[in-house]
Scaffold this motif. Structure first.
Motif, PDB file in Angstrom:
ATOM      1  N   ARG A   1      16.736  10.836  37.590  1.00 22.55           N
ATOM      2  CA  ARG A   1      16.541  11.118  39.229  1.00 22.55           C
ATOM      3  C   ARG A   1      16.666   9.735  39.894  1.00 22.55           C
ATOM      4  N   THR A   2      17.422   9.975  40.835  1.00 21.85           N
ATOM      5  CA  THR A   2      17.507   8.703  41.933  1.00 21.85           C
ATOM      6  C   THR A   2      17.612   9.115  43.344  1.00 21.85           C
ATOM      7  N   ASP A   3      17.128   8.281  44.218  1.00 21.21           N
ATOM      8  CA  ASP A   3      17.211   8.857  45.683  1.00 21.21           C
ATOM      9  C   ASP A   3      18.140   7.731  46.392  1.00 21.21           C
TER      10      ASP A   3
ATOM     11  N   TYR B   1      19.203  17.588  46.700  1.00 18.77           N
ATOM     12  CA  TYR B   1      18.854  17.967  47.931  1.00 18.77           C
ATOM     13  C   TYR B   1      18.906  16.766  49.077  1.00 18.77           C
ATOM     14  N   LEU B   2      18.846  17.180  50.173  1.00 14.59           N
ATOM     15  CA  LEU B   2      19.333  16.187  51.283  1.00 14.59           C
ATOM     16  C   LEU B   2      17.790  15.929  51.913  1.00 14.59           C
ATOM     17  N   LEU B   3      17.986  14.592  52.328  1.00 12.74           N
ATOM     18  CA  LEU B   3      16.334  14.315  52.919  1.00 12.74           C
ATOM     19  C   LEU B   3      16.367  14.895  54.414  1.00 12.74           C
TER      20      LEU B   3
ATOM     21  N   GLN C   1      15.388  22.514  50.674  1.00  7.97           N
ATOM     22  CA  GLN C   1      16.576  23.194  49.963  1.00  7.97           C
ATOM     23  C   GLN C   1      17.134  22.560  49.040  1.00  7.97           C
ATOM     24  N   ARG C   2      17.391  23.188  47.637  1.00 12.63           N
ATOM     25  CA  ARG C   2      17.818  22.591  46.456  1.00 12.63           C
ATOM     26  C   ARG C   2      19.057  23.020  46.301  1.00 12.63           C
ATOM     27  N   PHE C   3      20.111  22.299  45.971  1.00 15.53           N
ATOM     28  CA  PHE C   3      21.457  22.663  45.558  1.00 15.53           C
ATOM     29  C   PHE C   3      21.884  22.456  44.610  1.00 15.53           C
ATOM     30  N   ARG C   4      22.543  23.239  43.702  1.00 13.92           N
ATOM     31  CA  ARG C   4      23.103  22.989  42.177  1.00 13.92           C
ATOM     32  C   ARG C   4      24.547  22.431  42.153  1.00 13.92           C
TER      33      ARG C   4
ATOM     34  N   THR D   1      25.042  11.265  54.415  1.00 13.11           N
ATOM     35  CA  THR D   1      23.685  11.947  54.417  1.00 13.11           C
ATOM     36  C   THR D   1      22.792  11.526  53.440  1.00 13.11           C
ATOM     37  N   SER D   2      21.516  10.902  53.373  1.00 13.08           N
ATOM     38  CA  SER D   2      20.811  10.620  52.275  1.00 13.08           C
ATOM     39  C   SER D   2      20.405  11.627  51.423  1.00 13.08           C
TER      40      SER D   2
END
Length: 353
Positions: free
Chosen positions: A39-41, A269-271, A276-279, A336-337
């Protein structure tokens, strides 16, 4: 009788030991989870873009879009003044009509020249036959002079006729060569016609280039012009984002890349809207980043990723490009982050719950 007070020290000791044990278990679980699901942001939204450039020069007669507008494939973006290109096309077509008439007129002249050449050739054949006949007559008459069957005058007349027919044959052959040389043909004009047809094709193409349409569904950005501005060929007017496909570029440590490959399932997902989660799936994994130590200078184009700690050696990070499925067009913007989670070793249904 007094009851002795209970000593709380052993209970506190057991409580501390239990808390430490739980903390270790949680830590081990988190490490295991991170190893299984990197996982990474350190991620951002990306889409392909093109610079919209006209292929012909001209003043913008109509600007059909505004900045940040969404467009569909085939929509009119802007129209360059078509009049110069319409005139060029009309002029080329008129040249072709005039050349066709000239070719037809020249062809008639060539036909007449060919008839003259054929007539001259026939005259040569007649002169050749007459010359041959006069020569035969002379050959038959000359031996009869010694035998007294013909007079000297008869022989002279036969010899004169033979010379005359030879002269007529030479004249006819000369006329035939001149007639054949006069047949010039229309090859040069036909070749010129091919050039004019090429000019018509170029003029038609330039006229089509004067109308600029969207090559795909996208969004207009960086529009800083208006109707009336002179547009130069091959100079960008604005940028068009390809909104048909969005990506998230996530930077993962090199130690996390094991087991990640093209097609690995992902969740992003976007900050801007973390609810909302996107596959998605991994589209590609970078094979090069720009090192920032050792004074190594590599050609531009490689990603440059800053390391957060300079006093210790930390793992390098590599960009992983994730193709997003069913992105929200209102949320996805370039830059977008984002946060990305990968599921290496799982099937295509991983992360879809």
């Amino acid at each position: 009788m007094t009851t002795p007070a209970t000593n709380p020290a052993p209970y506190k000791k057991y409580l501390v030991i239990a808390l430490v044990a739980v903390t270790l278990l949680v830590l081990l679980f988190v490490i295991h989870l991170v190893d299984r699901e990197p996982r990474t942001d350190d991620a951002y939204v990306y889409a392909d873009t093109i610079d919209v450039v006209p292929e012909v020069n001209g003043r913008i007669a109509e600007l059909a879009v505004r900045d940040n507008q969404a467009v569909k494939q085939g929509d009119l973006l802007f129209q360059i003044d078509p009049r110069p290109y319409e005139d060029a096309l009309a002029r080329a077509k008129a040249s072709l009509v005039a050349l066709d008439k000239q070719i037809a007129l020249t062809q008639r002249t060539v036909n007449a020249q060919q008839y003259n050449a054929q007539s001259a050739s026939a005259a040569v054949e007649r002169a050749r036959a007459a010359a041959a006949q006069a020569a035969d007559t002379l050959h038959r008459t000359a031996p009869l002079l010694s035998q007294g069957y013909v007079s000297a005058q008869d022989v002279d007349l036969a010899r004169t006729a033979q010379r005359a027919t030879q002269a007529e044959l030479a004249a006819a052959e000369l006329q035939a060569r001149q007639a054949a040389a006069a047949v010039s043909g229309v090859d040069a004009l036909v070749a010129q016609r091919a050039i004019v047809e090429a000019e018509i094709a170029i003029a038609t193409l330039n006229l089509e280039f004067a109308t600029v349409r969207a090559p795909f569904d996208g969004r207009v950005v960086s529009l800083k012009t208006s109707t009336g501005q002179f547009a130069s060929a091959l100079k960008p007017v604005f940028t068009l984002i390809n909104t048909r496909q969005w990506y998230v570029v996530a930077n993962f440590r090199e130690t996390e890349l094991r087991g990640i490959h093209v097609g690995t399932p992902a969740t992003v997902y976007l900050l801007s809207d973390s609810g909302q989660r996107f596959r998605g799936t991994v589209d590609s994994i970078s094979y090069g980043v720009l090192p920032n130590e050792g004074g190594i200078a590599l050609p531009g184009g490689l990603p440059h990723i800053e390391r957060t700690l300079n006093w210790v050696h930390v793992a390098q990070r590599f960009p992983v490009k994730i193709r997003v499925e069913n992105p929200d067009p209102e949320l996805f913007r370039i830059g977008t982050s984002a946060v990305a989670v990968l599921y290496p070793g799982r099937g295509s249904d991983a992360g879809r719950h």
